[in-house]
Design a protein around this motif. Structure first.
Motif, PDB file in Angstrom:
ATOM      1  N   MET A   1       0.849  -1.207   0.000  1.00 25.86           N
ATOM      2  CA  MET A   1       0.000   0.000   0.000  1.00 25.86           C
ATOM      3  C   MET A   1       0.880   1.250   0.000  1.00 25.86           C
ATOM      4  SD  MET A   1      -3.425  -0.508   0.317  1.00 25.86           S
ATOM      5  CE  MET A   1      -4.126   0.657   1.473  1.00 25.86           C
ATOM      6  N   LEU A   2       1.149   1.778  -1.175  1.00 26.95           N
ATOM      7  CA  LEU A   2       1.929   3.007  -1.301  1.00 26.95           C
ATOM      8  C   LEU A   2       1.026   4.096  -1.859  1.00 26.95           C
ATOM      9  CD1 LEU A   2       5.035   1.327  -2.943  1.00 26.95           C
ATOM     10  CD2 LEU A   2       5.098   2.467  -0.714  1.00 26.95           C
ATOM     11  N   PHE A   3       1.209   5.332  -1.377  1.00 26.70           N
ATOM     12  CA  PHE A   3       0.381   6.450  -1.809  1.00 26.70           C
ATOM     13  C   PHE A   3       1.294   7.504  -2.421  1.00 26.70           C
ATOM     14  CE2 PHE A   3      -3.834   8.615  -0.587  1.00 26.70           C
ATOM     15  CZ  PHE A   3      -3.697   9.591  -1.553  1.00 26.70           C
ATOM     16  N   ASP A   4       1.213   7.678  -3.755  1.00 31.89           N
ATOM     17  CA  ASP A   4       1.978   8.729  -4.429  1.00 31.89           C
ATOM     18  C   ASP A   4       1.142  10.005  -4.346  1.00 31.89           C
ATOM     19  OD1 ASP A   4       3.463  10.411  -6.008  1.00 31.89           O
ATOM     20  OD2 ASP A   4       3.533   9.083  -7.759  1.00 31.89           O
ATOM     21  N   VAL A  30       1.165   0.422  -5.501  1.00 33.97           N
ATOM     22  CA  VAL A  30       0.679   1.800  -5.354  1.00 33.97           C
ATOM     23  C   VAL A  30      -0.845   1.765  -5.372  1.00 33.97           C
ATOM     24  CG1 VAL A  30       0.660   4.127  -6.328  1.00 33.97           C
ATOM     25  CG2 VAL A  30       2.745   2.755  -6.439  1.00 33.97           C
ATOM     26  N   SER A  31      -1.453   2.122  -4.239  1.00 30.83           N
ATOM     27  CA  SER A  31      -2.912   1.990  -4.089  1.00 30.83           C
ATOM     28  C   SER A  31      -3.655   3.292  -4.362  1.00 30.83           C
ATOM     29  CB  SER A  31      -3.239   1.512  -2.672  1.00 30.83           C
ATOM     30  OG  SER A  31      -2.716   2.416  -1.720  1.00 30.83           O
ATOM     31  N   TYR A  53     -10.074   6.308 -13.537  1.00 31.91           N
ATOM     32  CA  TYR A  53      -9.442   5.372 -12.588  1.00 31.91           C
ATOM     33  C   TYR A  53      -9.939   5.644 -11.175  1.00 31.91           C
ATOM     34  CZ  TYR A  53      -6.223   4.659 -16.490  1.00 31.91           C
ATOM     35  OH  TYR A  53      -5.689   4.397 -17.721  1.00 31.91           O
ATOM     36  N   ASP A  54     -10.446   4.615 -10.517  1.00 31.86           N
ATOM     37  CA  ASP A  54     -11.054   4.841  -9.203  1.00 31.86           C
ATOM     38  C   ASP A  54     -10.052   5.194  -8.118  1.00 31.86           C
ATOM     39  OD1 ASP A  54      -9.927   2.336  -8.962  1.00 31.86           O
ATOM     40  OD2 ASP A  54     -11.688   1.380  -8.081  1.00 31.86           O
ATOM     41  N   PHE A  55      -8.776   4.854  -8.305  1.00 28.65           N
ATOM     42  CA  PHE A  55      -7.770   5.126  -7.263  1.00 28.65           C
ATOM     43  C   PHE A  55      -6.964   6.393  -7.554  1.00 28.65           C
ATOM     44  CE2 PHE A  55      -6.077   2.430 -10.526  1.00 28.65           C
ATOM     45  CZ  PHE A  55      -4.815   2.954 -10.779  1.00 28.65           C
ATOM     46  N   ILE A  56      -7.354   7.142  -8.593  1.00 27.07           N
ATOM     47  CA  ILE A  56      -6.692   8.414  -8.900  1.00 27.07           C
ATOM     48  C   ILE A  56      -7.576   9.568  -8.430  1.00 27.07           C
ATOM     49  CG2 ILE A  56      -5.981   9.995 -10.757  1.00 27.07           C
ATOM     50  CD1 ILE A  56      -4.819   7.648 -12.244  1.00 27.07           C
ATOM     51  N   TYR A  57      -6.959  10.490  -7.705  1.00 30.97           N
ATOM     52  CA  TYR A  57      -7.616  11.692  -7.196  1.00 30.97           C
ATOM     53  C   TYR A  57      -6.915  12.908  -7.804  1.00 30.97           C
ATOM     54  CZ  TYR A  57      -9.671   8.399  -3.945  1.00 30.97           C
ATOM     55  OH  TYR A  57     -10.361   7.337  -3.423  1.00 30.97           O
ATOM     56  N   ALA A  58      -7.528  14.079  -7.641  1.00 32.71           N
ATOM     57  CA  ALA A  58      -6.953  15.285  -8.250  1.00 32.71           C
ATOM     58  C   ALA A  58      -6.730  16.383  -7.217  1.00 32.71           C
ATOM     59  CB  ALA A  58      -7.868  15.804  -9.350  1.00 32.71           C
TER      60      ALA A  58
END
Length: 256
Positions: A1-4, A30-31, A53-58
């Protein structure tokens, strides 16, 4: 579980192979990824990626280098986007005294306006700082940015400055430079700053970590940042991954 926590997958450098880049990130654990928009085209693309993509935020904001181009309409547009459920921060914003496209006073005015906006919409802020530490710290204090807090993105300052920022409710985010042999300050910060105030990022396609320095960066390489921090803190990579992911989720208000 990595968060970029800071990626520019909205950059033209990924036009040819974005799907493969994202697949490699997932393969490396990378989650979550926050794609940062900083002008009209990059904000529009960041928003598209959050839909795909459900795991991409802005994060949406205006870069200090381009401060001179920002209009009131742009600011209003960012405010409107802030209500989108996958917009988790305002930025990147700040000051950049390396490039001289935008006069310092214009940069400061645009920076202050975006802090005010973030407080209005109740979102954290992402700070870009290049050769402008004293002015950034002063503006954050004057504008009471602690009310929303946020991220000192790709932090390159001293432990003392990092502690000042933490006192103002900011997290310290480290990227590829912490893996460079000559990055004394970044390594000191990684050692000294408590794990509960650290985040990790790539700032891809820039600032590629060792051993890929000089090549295009991508989110899968955030693991090298986590590994370096683990080594410096003498803890496991899993501990770094868990803590930095939890920190990011807490800051951005992401529950899953």
């Amino acid at each position: 579980m990595l968060f970029d926590t800071h990626a520019h997958l909205n950059a033209v450098q990924y036009d040819e192979d974005l799907q493969e880049v994202i697949q490699r990130a997932q393969d490396e654990g990378v989650s979550h990824i926050v794609v940062v928009g900083f002008d009209r085209p990059t904000i529009e693309r960041a928003m598209e990626l959050t839909e795909e993509y459900d795991f991409i935020y802005a994060a949406v904001g205006w870069h200090p280098v381009d401060a001179i181009d920002m209009t009131e309409e742009d600011l209003q547009w960012i405010k409107e986007l802030a209500s989108h459920p996958k917009v988790v921060a305002i930025g990147e914003m700040g000051l950049d005294y390396y490039w001289d496209k935008s006069p310092k006073e214009v940069q400061k005015e645009v920076f202050r306006k975006q802090i005010a906006l973030a407080k209005e919409v109740k979102l954290p802020i992402i700070i870009h700082n290049r050769d402008a530490t004293a002015d950034i710290v002063q503006i954050l204090k004057e504008e009471n940015a602690a009310e929303v807090g946020g991220i000192m993105h790709c932090f390159s300052g001293s432990v003392e400055v990092a502690k000042q920022c933490i006192d103002m409710n900011f997290y310290i985010s480290l990227g590829g430079p912490v893996t460079f042999k000559n990055a004394k300050k970044a390594k000191e910060v990684a050692k000294e700053i408590p794990l509960d105030r650290l985040l990790i990022e790539t700032d891809c396609p820039y600032l590629t970590p060792h051993p890929f320095r000089g090549k295009r960066n991508e989110p899968s390489y955030v693991k090298y940042v986590a590994e370096q921090i683990a080594e410096l803190k003498e803890i496991t990579v899993e501990e770094v991954a868990k803590a930095t992911t939890e920190n990011a989720k807490k800051l951005f208000g992401i529950s899953r």
